[in-house]
Every structure is written in structure tokens, then in C-alpha cells.
Design an enzyme around this catalytic site. Structure first.
Site, mmCIF file in Angstrom:
data_model
loop_
_atom_site.group_PDB
_atom_site.id
_atom_site.type_symbol
_atom_site.label_atom_id
_atom_site.label_comp_id
_atom_site.label_asym_id
_atom_site.label_seq_id
_atom_site.Cartn_x
_atom_site.Cartn_y
_atom_site.Cartn_z
ATOM 1 N N GLN A 120 -17.726 -7.244 -1.420
ATOM 2 C CA GLN A 120 -16.809 -8.013 -2.259
ATOM 3 C C GLN A 120 -16.366 -9.322 -1.620
ATOM 4 O OE1 GLN A 120 -13.912 -4.685 -2.154
ATOM 5 N NE2 GLN A 120 -12.343 -6.255 -2.047
ATOM 6 N N VAL A 122 5.000 -5.115 -4.544
ATOM 7 C CA VAL A 122 6.049 -5.040 -3.520
ATOM 8 C C VAL A 122 6.110 -6.395 -2.814
ATOM 9 C CG1 VAL A 122 6.820 -3.871 -1.412
ATOM 10 C CG2 VAL A 122 5.653 -2.575 -3.222
ATOM 11 N N HIS A 145 0.842 -1.198 0.000
ATOM 12 C CA HIS A 145 0.000 0.000 0.000
ATOM 13 C C HIS A 145 0.877 1.249 0.000
ATOM 14 C CE1 HIS A 145 -2.584 -2.979 2.306
ATOM 15 N NE2 HIS A 145 -3.407 -2.645 1.328
ATOM 16 N N GLN A 153 -0.269 -3.917 -8.963
ATOM 17 C CA GLN A 153 -0.124 -5.025 -9.914
ATOM 18 C C GLN A 153 -0.393 -6.369 -9.227
ATOM 19 O OE1 GLN A 153 0.409 -5.050 -13.112
ATOM 20 N NE2 GLN A 153 0.690 -7.268 -13.272
ATOM 21 N N ARG A 167 -3.362 -10.478 4.044
ATOM 22 C CA ARG A 167 -3.720 -11.853 4.420
ATOM 23 C C ARG A 167 -2.504 -12.677 4.832
ATOM 24 N NH1 ARG A 167 -8.028 -10.954 0.306
ATOM 25 N NH2 ARG A 167 -9.994 -11.208 1.407
#
Ligand code: AMP
Length: 286
Positions: free
Chosen positions: A61, A176, A37, A148, A187
């Protein structure tokens, strides 16, 4: 830095910045912030005058059997993280603020959401595109940043923005990774030490796939088999999918030319992890 919780407050703060002529960058997140992030925030802070980060674990979601309730939440730590990165506004709404009543309008991107994660998480991308639409309307950024790491999500949002003429630019930021290659993810906190070690197989498989493609392999089945071979050495890793897809339309390819993504999902213990690489890496989607 300001932390706001209502739509009215964030709209007012952004309107004031815009009136000064500021370029607004936006990083939507679900919190439990990490250096992945952070890279999105750094890109926004570098390219924009004002950076807005949203922190919202979007119930829409998550599937009924997924981890919505146990998803890590730590707003104090996240706020400190944002402050350190030079973020200007943190928007952390409640569920009631975002969904004061059950939603009856949704945004859906077809086809790009059919395969990969979409095949295993019914309704997931509809939840993502609907909340991202709401957030775009609330924040009204000039540029929005996506990772990505969630390659299908970035492609789906890019397509939504093009098809529906959202007046903003989408930027994709490279994944990253931890020192041992594991893609950073909120997670990853679910993994016990043994699983954490086994989880490195995901990226090791992708690196092995890249090596065979660099040596000239153009048959996607051979590339998938190479990933599977690496994963076979880790009994804790259970494949959900290994796909070689076109980097833009996300359709599986039968021959590797042009830019492809090797995209994978696997369970490590009970934790579902995803990762991907682009091949060739140049001319990426940013
Ligand atoms: P999330 O909080 O998991 O919804 O992620 C928010 C944004 O951060 C998404 O655009 C993700 O793709 C991005 N992101 C998450 N992990 C990484 C990572 N390891 N590298 C780059 N971007 C990431």
C-alpha cells in the site's frame, strides 16, 4: 496475551476460540500504536470475547516514493500496548509470511478509490483492500474495527465487504485527537516541534468549516475556502486537497444536504497528514 507470527498459528488460536463459541473482534494496524488504535481495541474488547490485533506494515500500500522503509516500527512497545488494552492475540507476520512470492491476485474497489487520497496515492487502496482481504481470510473475525480518521479507507472496506459478501461486520470508531485537536497518527512522530505546532491548523480549519455549516452555509466552495483561509495563516501547511464529499459514496457534492465529510490532506514540511469531519455528526457510519 499471545503474540504469533505465522498464519497457521493465528488460524489455530482463532479456531480454538471460535470452537468455544467466542465472538472474534479484529483490529488491523501497521503498529506504532497510539490512543487512536487503542480506541479500536477498546471497542473490540468491549463488544467481543476475543480481540485479535494485527501489526503489519504492508508494502503493497506504499508508493515507491513513500515512507515504507522509514515507517516507525517498535514491536516490543506495541506488544506492551496491546497487553495493557486487554488484547488476546497479536498477529505480527513478516513480509515473507504475508507475501511468500510476488502477489498476482488483487482486490480492487472502483470509484470510491478514485478521488481524495486515491487521486494522489495510485495503487494505495488496492494495496489496502488486498491485504485486508488476506487478513480477513486469515483471522476470520465476526467484527472488524476501523478508524474514522482514515475515512475513505473505512468507506472503501465497508463497500468491499458488502459487494463481496464477506461474512463479518465493519465498525467505524470516531477519530481520537491530541489535546490541541491534531488527529493522532503514527506519522505525527515525523514532525519537528515547529511542524507539530503548525499541524494543528488541519483540525482548526475543519472546526472553522463546521462552524460555517452550522450557521447555514450549504455551498461546498465556501466551506473549502474557509478551511483554506485558516491554513493560509500557517506557511508550513501545504494543501494537497480540501474536499466536501457525500459521506457514503465519497463523491464531491455541489450542495450540502444529507451527511457530508469535509476531508483534507496536507503536507506539513515533508510529512503528509490527513483529517476529516462529518457534518452533521449524528448518524455516523458505525
Ligand atoms: P494504521 O496503523 O495507521 O494503519 O491504522 C490502523 C487503524 O487505526 C485504522 O483503522 C485507522 O483508521 C485507525 N486509526 C489511526 N489513527 C486513528 C485515530 N487518531 N483515531 C481513530 N482511529 C485511528
Amino acid at each position: 496475551m499471545r503474540r504469533v507470527t505465522t498464519i497457521a498459528e493465528v488460524r489455530k488460536a482463532v479456531a480454538e476460540a471460535r470452537a468455544r463459541g467466542a465472538r472474534i473482534g479484529f483490529v488491523p494496524t501497521m503498529g506504532a500504536l497510539h490512543a487512536g488504535h487503542g480506541a479500536l481495541m477498546d471497542a473490540s474488547v468491549a463488544e467481543c470475547d476475543v480481540t485479535v490485533v494485527s501489526i503489519f506494515v504492508n508494502p503493497l500500500q506504499f508508493g515507491p516514493a513513500e515512507d515504507f522503509h522509514k515507517y516507525p516500527r517498535d514491536l516490543e512497545a506495541d506488544e506492551a500496548f496491546c497487553r495493557e488494552r486487554g488484547v488476546d492475540i497479536v498477529f505480527a507476520p513478516s513480509d515473507e509470511e504475508m507475501y511468500p512470492r510476488p502477489p498476482r491476485a488483487f482486490v480492487e474497489v472502483e470509484e470510491l478509490t478514485a478521488g481524495l487520497c486515491g487521486a494522489y496515492r495510485p495503487g494505495h487502496f488496492r494495496g489496502v483492500t488486498t491485504v485486508v482481504t488476506k487478513l480477513f481470510h486469515i483471522v476470520q473475525p465476526d467484527v472488524a474495527y476501523f478508524g474514522q480518521k482514515d475515512f475513505q479507507q473505512a468507506a472503501v472496506i465497508r463497500r468491499m465487504v458488502e459487494d463481496l459478501n464477506f461474512p463479518l461486520e465493519i465498525r467505524t470508531v470516531p477519530t481520537v485527537r491530541e489535546a490541541d485537536g491534531l488527529a493522532m497518527s503514527s506519522r505525527n512522530r515525523y514532525l519537528n516541534p515547529e511542524e507539530r505546532r503548525a499541524a494543528t491548523a488541519l483540525y482548526r480549519g475543519l472546526v472553522a468549516a463546521r462552524e460555517v455549516m452550522e450557521k447555514g452555509e450549504r455551498d461546498p466552495e465556501k466551506v473549502r475556502a474557509r478551511v483554506r483561509e485558516v491554513w493560509a495563516e500557517e506557511p508550513l501547511v501545504r494543501e494537497q486537497y480540501i474536499e466536501v464529499v457525500d459521506a457514503v459514496d465519497l463523491k464531491p457534492v455541489s450542495y450540502i444536504d444529507g451527511q457530508v465529510a469535509v476531508a483534507v490532506a496536507a503536507f506539513v514540511g515533508t510529512t503528509r497528514l490527513i483529517d476529516n469531519i462529518l457534518f452533521p455528526e449524528t448518524g455516523s457510519l458505525t
